[in-house]
Write an enzyme that holds these catalytic residues in place. Structure first.
Site, PDB file in Angstrom:
ATOM      1  N   LYS A  56       0.901  -1.252  -0.143  1.00 26.24           N
ATOM      2  CA  LYS A  56       0.042   0.110  -0.033  1.00 26.24           C
ATOM      3  C   LYS A  56       0.811   1.257   0.017  1.00 26.24           C
ATOM      4  CE  LYS A  56      -4.106   2.193   0.312  1.00 26.24           C
ATOM      5  NZ  LYS A  56      -3.796   2.812  -1.036  1.00 26.24           N
ATOM      6  N   LYS A  87       5.199   1.814  -3.123  1.00 27.18           N
ATOM      7  CA  LYS A  87       5.247   3.109  -3.829  1.00 27.18           C
ATOM      8  C   LYS A  87       5.462   2.932  -5.261  1.00 27.18           C
ATOM      9  CE  LYS A  87       4.660   7.230  -2.460  1.00 27.18           C
ATOM     10  NZ  LYS A  87       3.965   8.044  -1.418  1.00 27.18           N
ATOM     11  N   ASP A 105      -0.139  10.622  -4.685  1.00 26.97           N
ATOM     12  CA  ASP A 105       0.855  11.323  -4.138  1.00 26.97           C
ATOM     13  C   ASP A 105       1.114  12.682  -4.740  1.00 26.97           C
ATOM     14  OD1 ASP A 105       3.266  10.900  -1.880  1.00 26.97           O
ATOM     15  OD2 ASP A 105       4.379  11.395  -3.766  1.00 26.97           O
TER      16      ASP A 105
HETATM   17  P1  NDP Z   1       0.692  17.747  -4.554  1.00 27.74           P
HETATM   18  O1  NDP Z   1       1.078  17.434  -5.752  1.00 27.74           O
HETATM   19  O2  NDP Z   1      -0.623  17.829  -4.370  1.00 27.74           O
HETATM   20  O3  NDP Z   1       1.294  18.943  -4.170  1.00 27.74           O
HETATM   21  C1  NDP Z   1       2.747  18.975  -3.826  1.00 27.74           C
HETATM   22  C2  NDP Z   1       3.163  20.595  -3.501  1.00 27.74           C
HETATM   23  O4  NDP Z   1       4.442  20.593  -3.412  1.00 27.74           O
HETATM   24  C3  NDP Z   1       2.865  21.576  -4.711  1.00 27.74           C
HETATM   25  O5  NDP Z   1       2.499  22.730  -4.132  1.00 27.74           O
HETATM   26  C4  NDP Z   1       4.103  21.472  -5.378  1.00 27.74           C
HETATM   27  O6  NDP Z   1       4.641  22.516  -6.188  1.00 27.74           O
HETATM   28  C5  NDP Z   1       5.075  21.402  -4.489  1.00 27.74           C
HETATM   29  N1  NDP Z   1       6.329  20.743  -4.799  1.00 27.74           N
HETATM   30  C6  NDP Z   1       6.597  19.181  -5.430  1.00 27.74           C
HETATM   31  N2  NDP Z   1       7.739  18.977  -5.624  1.00 27.74           N
HETATM   32  C7  NDP Z   1       8.433  20.153  -5.597  1.00 27.74           C
HETATM   33  C8  NDP Z   1       9.756  20.462  -5.303  1.00 27.74           C
HETATM   34  N3  NDP Z   1      10.620  19.634  -5.962  1.00 27.74           N
HETATM   35  N4  NDP Z   1      10.217  21.616  -4.919  1.00 27.74           N
HETATM   36  C9  NDP Z   1       9.396  22.852  -4.425  1.00 27.74           C
HETATM   37  N5  NDP Z   1       8.132  22.482  -4.370  1.00 27.74           N
HETATM   38  C10 NDP Z   1       7.652  21.312  -4.727  1.00 27.74           C
HETATM   39  O7  NDP Z   1       1.405  16.441  -3.546  1.00 27.74           O
HETATM   40  P2  NDP Z   1       0.673  16.209  -2.069  1.00 27.74           P
HETATM   41  O8  NDP Z   1       0.143  17.335  -1.362  1.00 27.74           O
HETATM   42  O9  NDP Z   1      -0.149  15.061  -2.375  1.00 27.74           O
HETATM   43  O10 NDP Z   1       2.060  15.727  -1.422  1.00 27.74           O
HETATM   44  C11 NDP Z   1       3.293  16.613  -0.620  1.00 27.74           C
HETATM   45  C12 NDP Z   1       3.956  15.672   0.185  1.00 27.74           C
HETATM   46  O11 NDP Z   1       3.141  15.130   1.075  1.00 27.74           O
HETATM   47  C13 NDP Z   1       4.807  14.707  -0.823  1.00 27.74           C
HETATM   48  O12 NDP Z   1       6.056  14.730   0.235  1.00 27.74           O
HETATM   49  C14 NDP Z   1       3.993  13.437  -0.550  1.00 27.74           C
HETATM   50  O13 NDP Z   1       4.919  12.380  -0.556  1.00 27.74           O
HETATM   51  C15 NDP Z   1       3.720  13.754   1.044  1.00 27.74           C
HETATM   52  N6  NDP Z   1       2.404  12.838   1.264  1.00 27.74           N
HETATM   53  C16 NDP Z   1       1.247  12.934   0.717  1.00 27.74           C
HETATM   54  C17 NDP Z   1       0.200  11.951   1.086  1.00 27.74           C
HETATM   55  C18 NDP Z   1      -1.255  12.084   0.482  1.00 27.74           C
HETATM   56  O14 NDP Z   1      -2.188  11.594   0.964  1.00 27.74           O
HETATM   57  N7  NDP Z   1      -1.371  13.253  -0.688  1.00 27.74           N
HETATM   58  C19 NDP Z   1       0.196  11.194   2.153  1.00 27.74           C
HETATM   59  C20 NDP Z   1       1.749  11.191   3.000  1.00 27.74           C
HETATM   60  C21 NDP Z   1       2.597  11.997   2.336  1.00 27.74           C
HETATM   61  P3  NDP Z   1       4.001  22.605  -7.915  1.00 27.74           P
HETATM   62  O15 NDP Z   1       2.581  22.857  -7.926  1.00 27.74           O
HETATM   63  O16 NDP Z   1       4.966  23.510  -8.403  1.00 27.74           O
HETATM   64  O17 NDP Z   1       4.544  21.193  -8.433  1.00 27.74           O
END
Ligand code: NDP
Length: 453
Positions: free
Chosen positions: A90, A126, A166
């Site tokens: 998962k 993943k 993600d």
């Molecule tokens: P989203 O794609 O919804 O949002 C990601 C955000 O982070 C965007 O604002 C994006 O900006 C920014 N971002 C992504 N990559 C980079 C980078 N290299 N440098 C700077 N900013 C960056 O993803 P999530 O909110 O779902 O995920 C965010 C984090 O949370 C990740 O680490 C993910 O693994 C973790 N996570 C998520 C879960 C979930 O349920 N969604 C569960 C547990 C952990 P831009 O729009 O410019 O790409």
């Protein structure tokens, strides 16, 4: 470095070259486990960590697709099936140009411990692709998702491997992926989580990770007879996790003042209120625009472009009480960590996976602030995914309040498990050790029960 960790890391680095994020994740866990291994040599003789760092299976495949102009693109697809000791694999799918084998292995490794902490029966995995959905039309994204699932569908299943979203994979992508799976497998099952509410999704799943990171922060503050009321909070990211972290912070009376994307960040001293958050959700989820537009919309807020050549991120230099990194891995450098501490930040709850570099984590732990590592603080997302699987199995849906209550209970239980494990192994209040040890013990004991497989 302890001799056991040193020899493990030597092997991990030799067998997995050019995967620095994977090395970082393994080393942190291995260091936390030293007191466990010393007290329980049976774990070492069963070579449990050596087995855990080796994925049960790695899938890597070609994803060809055609853009709206008829041009052909080829991306790389992955699924890491890391550990199934506790249940079906998962973990989410990430679509981002930075995706590679090492990043997905670090995420899959973390996921094993995180899923164990949730108390739900889920193994760890993943996956994803180096596909960049930014700037692509809905139809292009659909074509990509269909091509990706055409290969992936043979390897997943409701009792085998259940992916979710993600970075870059939200409701839209899960919809296209699910549609193609259903068509190929000719069955309607809970093979993905994060589904739409009309077709098997769970209430609170979109909110769960962000809410969970704030619930965890609340639990940590309770240990110091404190609360989030009136706290100034730095939040990074502006995607799924960041948006719902801000929503819950507002509900608890805190004042979030920053948000970011990969181009830059905004600082709004007056606070990001409900109306401004609604603007961000529309901007990011519907119009798919840049966070810079926030500063154009709201006078008094300031936009700062990011500078990848700098070793610090000015977002973390604003005075605040708490920080919620919710964007991506290694977004808090050691310098940023020092700045946060110097400015009096006393709580960091990681919404993202491994957002703090190793040296930064060490600084937070040594300073004795309330520091929640991602595998504990952001476990709410996968926890509600687990609840979505449970509802799918029952062919039934719970009310919003019921799911939210369970989420709060799970976050409180994870907090308790971290506290107990860190106490038991001699580092009270260290949530990093607590999460790693509590997560490890359940997986390790299950692996021993199931024999050498
Ligand atoms: P989203 O794609 O919804 O949002 C990601 C955000 O982070 C965007 O604002 C994006 O900006 C920014 N971002 C992504 N990559 C980079 C980078 N290299 N440098 C700077 N900013 C960056 O993803 P999530 O909110 O779902 O995920 C965010 C984090 O949370 C990740 O680490 C993910 O693994 C973790 N996570 C998520 C879960 C979930 O349920 N969604 C569960 C547990 C952990 P831009 O729009 O410019 O790409």
């Amino acid at each position: 470095m302890h001799e056991y960790v040193a020899s493990l890391m030597e092997t991990v680095k030799a067998k997995n070259p050019s995967e620095p994020e994977f090395h970082q994740a393994v080393q942190e866990v291995a260091e936390s486990l030293v007191p466990v291994i010393e007290r329980h040599p049976e774990y070492r003789s069963a070579a449990l960590l050596e087995r855990m760092v080796e994925p049960e299976r790695v899938l890597m495949f070609r994803v060809p697709w055609m853009d709206d102009d008829g041009q052909i693109h080829v991306n790389r697809g992955f699924r890491i099936e890391m550990n199934s000791a506790l249940g079906p694999y998962k973990g989410g799918l990430r679509f981002h140009p930075s995706v590679n084998l090492g990043i997905l292995k670090f995420l899959a490794f973390e996921q094993v411990f995180k899923n164990s902490l949730t108390t739900l029966p889920m193994g760890g995995g993943k996956g994803g692709s180096d596909f960049n959905p930014k700037g692509r039309s809905d139809v292009e994204v659909m074509r990509f998702c269909q091509s990706f699932m055409t290969e992936l569908h043979r390897h997943i299943g409701a009792n085998t491997d259940v992916p979710a979203g993600d970075i870059g994979v939200g409701g839209r992508e899960i919809g296209y992926l699910f549609g193609q799976y259903k068509r190929l497998a000719n069955e309607f099952t809970g093979v993905l989580t994060g589904k739409g509410l009309n077709w098997g999704g769970s209430l609170i799943r979109p909110e769960a990770t962000g809410y969970g990171a704030v619930y965890f922060a609340r639990e940590m503050l309770k240990t110091r007879d404190d609360s989030l009321e009136g706290k100034v909070c730095l939040v990074s990211g502006s995607g799924n996790v960041a948006q719902y972290a801000v929503e819950k912070l507002l509900e608890f009376g805190a004042r979030p003042v920053t948000l970011s994307d990969s181009s830059g960040y905004i600082y709004d001293e007056a606070g990001i209120d409900k109306e401004k958050l609604a603007f961000v959700m529309q901007l990011k989820n519907t119009r798919r625009g840049r966070i810079s537009e926030y500063a154009e919309q709201y006078a008094g807020s300031v936009y700062t472009e990011s500078d990848a050549t700098e070793s610090d991120n000015p977002l973390w230099a604003h005075g605040a009480d708490c920080a919620f990194p919710c964007a991506t891995q290694n977004e808090i450098s050691e310098e940023d960590a020092a700045t946060l501490l110097a400015n009096g930040v006393s709580l960091v709850s990681e919404g993202a996976n491994m957002p703090t570099v190793a040296g930064g984590v060490q600084r937070f732990v040594e300073a004795g602030i309330l520091f929640a590592p991602g595998k504990a603080a952001n476990a709410g997302g996968v926890a509600v995914s687990g609840l979505e699987m449970a509802q799918n199995s029952m062919r039934y849906s719970w009310h919003r309040e019921e799911v939210d209550e369970r989420l709060q209970m799970i976050m409180a239980d994870i907090h308790e498990a971290c506290i107990k494990a860190s106490d038991r192994f001699g580092t009270p209040g260290n949530y990093v050790n607590g999460a790693n040890i509590a997560g490890f013990l359940k997986v390790a004991d299950s692996m021993i029960d199931q024999g050498l497989v």
